[in-house]
Motif scaffolding. Structure first.
Motif, PDB file in Angstrom:
ATOM      1  N   LYS A  71    -102.277 -61.129  56.685  1.00  0.00           N
ATOM      2  CA  LYS A  71    -101.536 -62.314  56.245  1.00  0.00           C
ATOM      3  C   LYS A  71    -101.899 -63.507  57.135  1.00  0.00           C
ATOM      4  O   LYS A  71    -101.628 -63.501  58.329  1.00  0.00           O
ATOM      5  N   ARG A 124     -96.365 -66.668  38.715  1.00  0.00           N
ATOM      6  CA  ARG A 124     -96.119 -66.927  40.132  1.00  0.00           C
ATOM      7  C   ARG A 124     -97.275 -67.697  40.769  1.00  0.00           C
ATOM      8  O   ARG A 124     -97.520 -67.602  41.964  1.00  0.00           O
ATOM      9  N   ASP A 182     -96.316 -63.719  47.875  1.00  0.00           N
ATOM     10  CA  ASP A 182     -95.193 -64.263  47.103  1.00  0.00           C
ATOM     11  C   ASP A 182     -95.652 -65.278  46.061  1.00  0.00           C
ATOM     12  O   ASP A 182     -95.102 -65.341  44.959  1.00  0.00           O
ATOM     13  N   VAL A 183     -96.624 -66.100  46.417  1.00  0.00           N
ATOM     14  CA  VAL A 183     -97.076 -67.205  45.562  1.00  0.00           C
ATOM     15  C   VAL A 183     -98.597 -67.262  45.600  1.00  0.00           C
ATOM     16  O   VAL A 183     -99.212 -67.051  46.645  1.00  0.00           O
ATOM     17  N   GLU A 224     -90.601 -75.970  43.520  1.00  0.00           N
ATOM     18  CA  GLU A 224     -90.671 -74.636  42.922  1.00  0.00           C
ATOM     19  C   GLU A 224     -91.021 -74.701  41.436  1.00  0.00           C
ATOM     20  O   GLU A 224     -91.552 -73.745  40.872  1.00  0.00           O
ATOM     21  N   LYS A 227     -92.757 -68.481  52.771  1.00  0.00           N
ATOM     22  CA  LYS A 227     -93.390 -67.571  51.823  1.00  0.00           C
ATOM     23  C   LYS A 227     -94.791 -67.215  52.304  1.00  0.00           C
ATOM     24  O   LYS A 227     -95.414 -67.950  53.068  1.00  0.00           O
ATOM     25  N   ASP A 228     -95.253 -66.052  51.833  1.00  0.00           N
ATOM     26  CA  ASP A 228     -96.643 -65.650  52.050  1.00  0.00           C
ATOM     27  C   ASP A 228     -97.447 -66.093  50.836  1.00  0.00           C
ATOM     28  O   ASP A 228     -97.211 -65.640  49.715  1.00  0.00           O
TER      29      ASP A 228
END
Length: 475
Positions: free
Chosen positions: A153, A210, A181-182, A93, A244-245
């Motif tokens: 997605k 992000r 998300d990222v 992360e 995560k997406d």
């Protein structure tokens, strides 16, 4: 445990050493060195630091190495030793907000983070039978895409354009405003000055916070440009496996292919289509198939394709278009009008749009496409004033509403648009089209009725004259 077992299977228990026999162009040939293809090795140099290289093939009894930096300082007889046979990458992360190279090392001048996990750089794509259906849409933040080319997605899309048409700006808008998300952004073969421009102007602090940026500029060896694309995909896979997406933006897939062309030709492959060796067309599907949706998360991939001479049929563009789940074409002609993003809606397609959008949204998108197509078909006549209003009701509507359609398709760089905003705006625009169409239909019906009545009256009068003869006025 599975990753550990996989790593153990790839380890060669024997230490290998060889010596440089000769160099040819950007490659070095080594004798007595049976290392496997893809192994990382080190070439010792006098009065200089060791040079890292990768095994790319064999010729006769010699092993061919492609260096990760220039061959300056290498001479005949330099010792070569095997470092490792499998390429792994440290991830975590803590990579968010950082700029890294093809080996995952931060190059933004800040302290190197402590990364707890490792992933394989060149990982196999997920099995096809383990991929769930794509059922949810992902907002990109670009109104033209979310409205008329809605992406799901886990979908993989191409952005096709010539140079200087606005690919980087469009990708920067997506990175800032996406609902993912990222972000993992790979800048492959970019000019050195454009990296900071993209970070500061296109991406901005909010988008960078992000995002993970993987950079391999055009001056770096071809092998580093190839590894940068694979590293970015491996980082995206790590975040996907964390449920995560992920939005993976790669600029550009063409430069990845050109880098592989350099390596393939150096390894002795024959050039086939426009100088590209077969390995290029084998590596492209392997790279893009790693994106997609799994039971853990999703990687939505947008791959920019630099089209040579604005030719949509050139080999890389034609191959990639068949591999992806849709394509967005950025038009130089539209950009020349000051229309940004320069999305050519009629030349673009999202293959999954009908699976992830509501019926009203689909009808609105189809209606707007019909008007744009009608206007383009008659554009030459309209521009020279040869088109006569009333000749075609659809063209009349297109002329009347073109400004509103273009206003919808245009978007400022600093304008944030959600997927719901794009959908609602498109449906509202289509309602105006329907209302105006109904008005034209009603007006046409009234005019037709009035014309018919006039014709009927004239016919009656003519019949009366024929039956009774002419009326004579007397005296």
């Amino acid at each position: 445990m599975q990753e550990l077992l996989s790593q153990l299977d790839r380890i060669m228990p024997t230490a290998l050493r060889g010596s440089v026999v000769r160099t040819v162009g950007t490659t070095a040939a080594v004798a007595d060195f049976p290392a496997p293809v893809g192994a990382l090795v080190e070439i010792e140099r006098q009065n200089d630091t060791p040079l890292r290289a990768e095994v790319i093939g064999f010729r006769d009894d010699l092993t061919l190495l492609y260096p990760l930096s220039p061959l300056a300082g290498v001479r005949r007889g330099n010792a070569v030793r095997l470092l490792r046979t499998a390429r792994w990458l440290r991830v975590g992360e803590e990579m968010l907000g950082r700029v890294v190279d093809c080996e995952g090392k931060c190059i933004d001048g800040r302290v190197q983070p402590a990364l707890p996990c490792r992933v394989q750089i060149d990982r196999d794509p997920p099995p096809s039978t383990e991929r769930p259906r794509i059922e949810a849409k992902l907002g990109t933040g670009v109104r033209a895409l979310d409205g008329l080319l809605t992406c799901g997605k886990g979908q993989r899309m191409g952005i096709f354009a010539g140079s200087g048409v606005g690919k980087s700006v469009t990708l920067g808008m997506m990175a800032r405003y996406t609902a993912a998300d990222v972000n993992v952004i790979a800048l492959i073969g970019e000019r050195g000055r454009e990296v900071n421009e993209f970070l500061e102007r296109d991406l901005g602090p909010a988008g960078l916070a992000r995002s993970v940026i993987v950079v391999a500029t055009s001056d770096e060896p071809a092998l580093r440009r190839i590894k940068a694309a694979q590293t970015a995909t491996a980082i995206a896979e790590y975040f996907r496996d964390q449920k995560k997406d992920v939005l993976l933006l790669m600029d550009s897939l063409t430069r990845f292919a050109m880098a592989q062309r350099e390596v393939g030709l150096a390894a002795g492959e024959p050039p086939t289509t426009r100088g590209y060796p077969p390995s290029v067309f084998a590596m492209l599907p392997r790279l893009v198939e790693r994106a997609g949706r799994t039971t853990r998360g999703s990687i939505t991939g947008f791959y920019s394709v630099l089209v040579e001479g604005d030719d949509p049929q050139e080999p890389i563009a034609d191959t990639v278009r068949g591999l992806l789940d849709g394509h967005t074409w950025l038009s130089r002609k539209i950009a020349a009008r000051g229309h940004y993003p320069a999305v050519d809606v009629l030349a673009s397609l999202s293959r999954l749009m009908t699976d992830i959008t509501e019926r009203g949204h689909q009808d609105a998108a189809q209606g707007i496409r019909e008007l744009l197509a009608a206007y383009r078909d008659h554009e030459d006549l309209i521009s020279i004033g040869a088109y006569r209003r009333g000749a075609n009701r659809t063209v009349d509507l297109a002329i009347e509403l073109l400004d509103e359609i273009n206003a919808y398709l245009r978007q400022r760089i600093d304008e944030r648009v959600t997927a719901n905003d794009a959908s609602e705006g498109l449906i509202a625009l289509y309602r105006k089209v329907q209302a105006r169409q109904a008005a034209l239909t009603a007006a046409g019906t009234i005019n037709a009725g009035a014309g018919a009545a006039a014709v009927g009256g004239a016919a009656t009068a003519t019949a009366g004259t024929s039956a009774n003869g002419p009326t004579v006025r007397k005296g």
